[in-house]
Design a protein around this motif. Structure first.
Motif, short mmCIF file in Angstrom:
data_model
loop_
_atom_site.label_atom_id
_atom_site.label_comp_id
_atom_site.label_asym_id
_atom_site.label_seq_id
_atom_site.Cartn_x
_atom_site.Cartn_y
_atom_site.Cartn_z
N VAL A 43 -46.80 93.93 -54.32
CA VAL A 43 -45.78 95.04 -53.69
C VAL A 43 -46.44 95.37 -52.46
O VAL A 43 -45.43 95.66 -51.52
CB VAL A 43 -45.44 95.98 -54.88
N LEU A 44 -47.52 95.86 -52.53
CA LEU A 44 -48.15 96.50 -51.12
C LEU A 44 -48.23 95.49 -50.17
O LEU A 44 -48.13 95.75 -48.97
CB LEU A 44 -49.45 97.21 -51.49
N ILE A 45 -48.73 94.36 -50.30
CA ILE A 45 -48.58 93.32 -49.40
C ILE A 45 -47.45 92.85 -48.78
O ILE A 45 -47.35 92.84 -47.65
CB ILE A 45 -49.36 92.00 -50.04
N LEU A 46 -46.55 92.72 -49.64
CA LEU A 46 -45.06 92.37 -48.96
C LEU A 46 -44.38 93.62 -48.53
O LEU A 46 -43.43 93.33 -47.46
CB LEU A 46 -44.17 91.64 -50.13
N GLY A 47 -44.68 94.76 -49.16
CA GLY A 47 -43.94 95.74 -48.89
C GLY A 47 -44.50 96.99 -47.78
O GLY A 47 -43.93 96.93 -46.68
N LEU A 48 -45.54 97.48 -47.93
CA LEU A 48 -46.38 97.96 -47.04
C LEU A 48 -46.66 97.37 -45.78
O LEU A 48 -46.47 98.04 -44.58
CB LEU A 48 -47.70 98.76 -47.64
N ALA A 49 -47.03 96.17 -45.67
CA ALA A 49 -47.45 95.40 -44.39
C ALA A 49 -46.15 95.11 -43.72
O ALA A 49 -46.19 95.45 -42.43
CB ALA A 49 -48.08 94.03 -44.87
N ALA A 50 -44.83 94.76 -44.30
CA ALA A 50 -43.88 94.49 -43.70
C ALA A 50 -43.30 95.59 -42.94
O ALA A 50 -42.48 95.71 -42.14
CB ALA A 50 -42.87 93.91 -44.60
N CYS A 51 -43.45 96.78 -43.90
CA CYS A 51 -42.74 98.27 -43.47
C CYS A 51 -43.79 99.02 -42.68
O CYS A 51 -43.24 100.17 -42.29
CB CYS A 51 -42.02 99.13 -44.52
N GLY A 52 -44.99 98.60 -42.46
CA GLY A 52 -45.90 99.56 -41.76
C GLY A 52 -46.37 100.85 -42.39
O GLY A 52 -46.87 101.79 -41.69
N GLY A 53 -46.43 100.76 -43.82
CA GLY A 53 -46.83 101.98 -44.34
C GLY A 53 -48.40 101.91 -44.38
O GLY A 53 -48.97 100.85 -44.33
N SER A 54 -49.05 102.91 -44.63
CA SER A 54 -50.30 103.02 -44.69
C SER A 54 -50.83 104.17 -45.49
O SER A 54 -49.98 105.25 -45.95
CB SER A 54 -50.97 103.23 -43.54
N ALA A 55 -52.07 103.97 -46.07
CA ALA A 55 -52.78 105.17 -47.01
C ALA A 55 -53.33 106.29 -46.31
O ALA A 55 -53.21 106.25 -44.87
CB ALA A 55 -53.54 104.33 -47.99
N THR A 56 -53.53 107.12 -47.08
CA THR A 56 -54.05 108.53 -46.17
C THR A 56 -55.78 108.31 -45.77
O THR A 56 -56.08 107.39 -46.09
CB THR A 56 -53.90 109.53 -47.10
N MET A 88 -46.04 102.68 -60.60
CA MET A 88 -46.40 102.62 -59.17
C MET A 88 -46.65 103.89 -58.31
O MET A 88 -47.19 104.00 -57.61
CB MET A 88 -45.07 101.64 -58.72
N VAL A 89 -45.46 104.74 -58.73
CA VAL A 89 -45.73 105.89 -58.04
C VAL A 89 -46.96 106.61 -58.36
O VAL A 89 -47.49 107.21 -57.42
CB VAL A 89 -44.34 106.86 -58.77
N ILE A 90 -47.43 106.54 -59.64
CA ILE A 90 -48.47 107.31 -60.07
C ILE A 90 -49.67 106.66 -59.07
O ILE A 90 -50.61 107.34 -58.30
CB ILE A 90 -49.20 107.22 -61.38
N GLN A 91 -49.96 105.27 -59.11
CA GLN A 91 -50.87 104.80 -58.20
C GLN A 91 -50.79 104.99 -56.75
O GLN A 91 -51.94 105.19 -56.20
CB GLN A 91 -51.06 103.23 -58.72
N MET A 92 -49.42 104.73 -56.17
CA MET A 92 -49.48 105.22 -54.78
C MET A 92 -49.97 106.68 -54.79
O MET A 92 -50.55 106.84 -53.44
CB MET A 92 -47.93 105.08 -54.44
N PRO A 312 -41.77 102.61 -48.48
CA PRO A 312 -41.90 101.11 -48.18
C PRO A 312 -42.06 100.40 -49.32
O PRO A 312 -41.74 99.13 -49.37
CB PRO A 312 -43.21 101.08 -47.29
N VAL A 313 -42.66 100.89 -50.55
CA VAL A 313 -42.78 100.33 -51.67
C VAL A 313 -41.72 100.14 -52.25
O VAL A 313 -41.05 99.08 -52.61
CB VAL A 313 -43.61 101.01 -52.72
#
Length: 330
Positions: A43-56, A88-92, A312-313
């Motif tokens: 999900v992170l690869i397909l979602g965050l990468a495509a949407c430009g999300g990033s961790a803190t 997923m919410v918990i892990q994010m 993004p997820v």
């Protein structure tokens, strides 16, 4: 008037309401987080990468820098999809330094909703169309059949009346539909509900398995019959006392007792694995149920970055992707 099918198959007691799907082969709770860990990578690869999300920002040791604030208690329904999305919410949140407490698999929709309103949990996964049952005078309003209108309605109603924030939903409709085998669909040309109505009227063989409550529901089979102008007799129905679509779809795939149609949820993971297809509802009979992370507004005030972390997820979870993820934990 309640319709009674000629055959009622025995079934285990339903652990929740019709919105809950519990697979008899679902992995135990202890396995869910490990499975989610693997699925979240995708999900992170397909979602965050495509949407430009990033961790803190991370601490010096590479771990996420802990954020000051309350522990976020994340609950979910009993079903595997709720547990998947709650995890997923918990892990994010954990990945962004926000402390969490895992309360997934908390209970039925009524229990989870009550816990959220009482402040016993801080977040959960809910479905947009359920909003019509939470606020007096909303049930049956046409707006709940429109994805954007349903979301905007529950977002405003819950914020104004309960201090609850509905964040960005997944573009995946988990509503109730009718499914058949891909083989029958292709052979008989039954791809939409209009096609099913024509098939019934020309005398096509029909044996539909479904929950009794859905058969009697004006937004279920009754609604489909009225909207598409067809009628199924009691002899064409096999009723279950529960909303467990896992056993229904298994019976459909095997052709048990001549079953060739079944109640199905839009994000059922078994659909792909069993080579089943959902008949397209062009008239929007049932409400739209898009899974959405829901938080108490005090938590969003404490951690204003949460909407941006989860958006993004959830945006990446379209119908096919959520079906695929559900299939992997079924």
């Amino acid at each position: 008037m309640k319709r009674t099918a000629t055959t009622v198959l025995p079934s285990a007691p339903d652990p929740a309401s019709a919105r809950v799907r519990v697979s008899p082969t679902a992995p135990p709770l202890t396995r869910i987080p490990r499975l989610v860990g693997l699925l979240l990578v995708t999900v992170l690869i397909l979602g965050l990468a495509a949407c430009g999300g990033s961790a803190t920002t991370t601490a010096g040791n590479g771990a996420p820098a802990p954020q000051e604030g309350p522990v976020v208690r994340v609950g979910s329904l009993l079903d595997s999809e709720g547990t998947l999305l709650g995890s997923m919410v918990i892990q994010m949140l954990d990945a962004n330094g926000i402390k969490t407490e895992d309360k997934t698999k908390l209970g039925t929709p009524e229990i989870v909703r009550a816990a959220l309103l009482a402040g016993e949990i801080d977040a959960t996964i809910d479905y947009t169309g359920s909003g019509q049952y939470y606020h007096q005078g909303e049930e049956g309003d046409p707006k709940w059949k429109n994805a954007s209108q349903a979301y905007e309605a529950i977002k405003k109603l819950d914020k104004d009346k309960n201090g609850i924030d509905w964040l960005t939903p997944a573009p995946a409709n988990n509503s109730e539909y009718i499914a058949t085998t891909k083989a029958l669909s292709e052979k008989e040309g039954v791809e939409t509900m209009e096609d099913l109505a024509a098939y019934v009227k020309r005398g096509g063989a029909v044996k539909l398995i479904a929950a009794q409550s859905w058969i009697d529901n004006p937004l279920g089979l009754k609604g489909f019959e009225e909207a598409y102008d067809f009628t199924l007799s009691d002899s064409q129905l096999i009723a279950l006392s529960t909303g467990n679509t896992a056993e229904m779809l298994s019976a459909l795939a095997k052709g048990t007792d001549g079953i060739n149609f079944s109640l199905a949820y839009g994000t059922d993971g078994q659909l792909q694995d069993l080579d089943l297809v959902i008949l397209v509802d062009t008239k929007d009979v049932p409400p739209v149920y898009e899974p959405t992370p829901v938080f108490r507004d005090a938590i969003i005030a404490a951690y204003p970055g949460i909407p941006g972390i989860l958006e993004p997820v959830f945006k990446s979870l379209n119908q096919v992707k959520l079906q695929t993820l559900n299939a992997r934990i079924a």
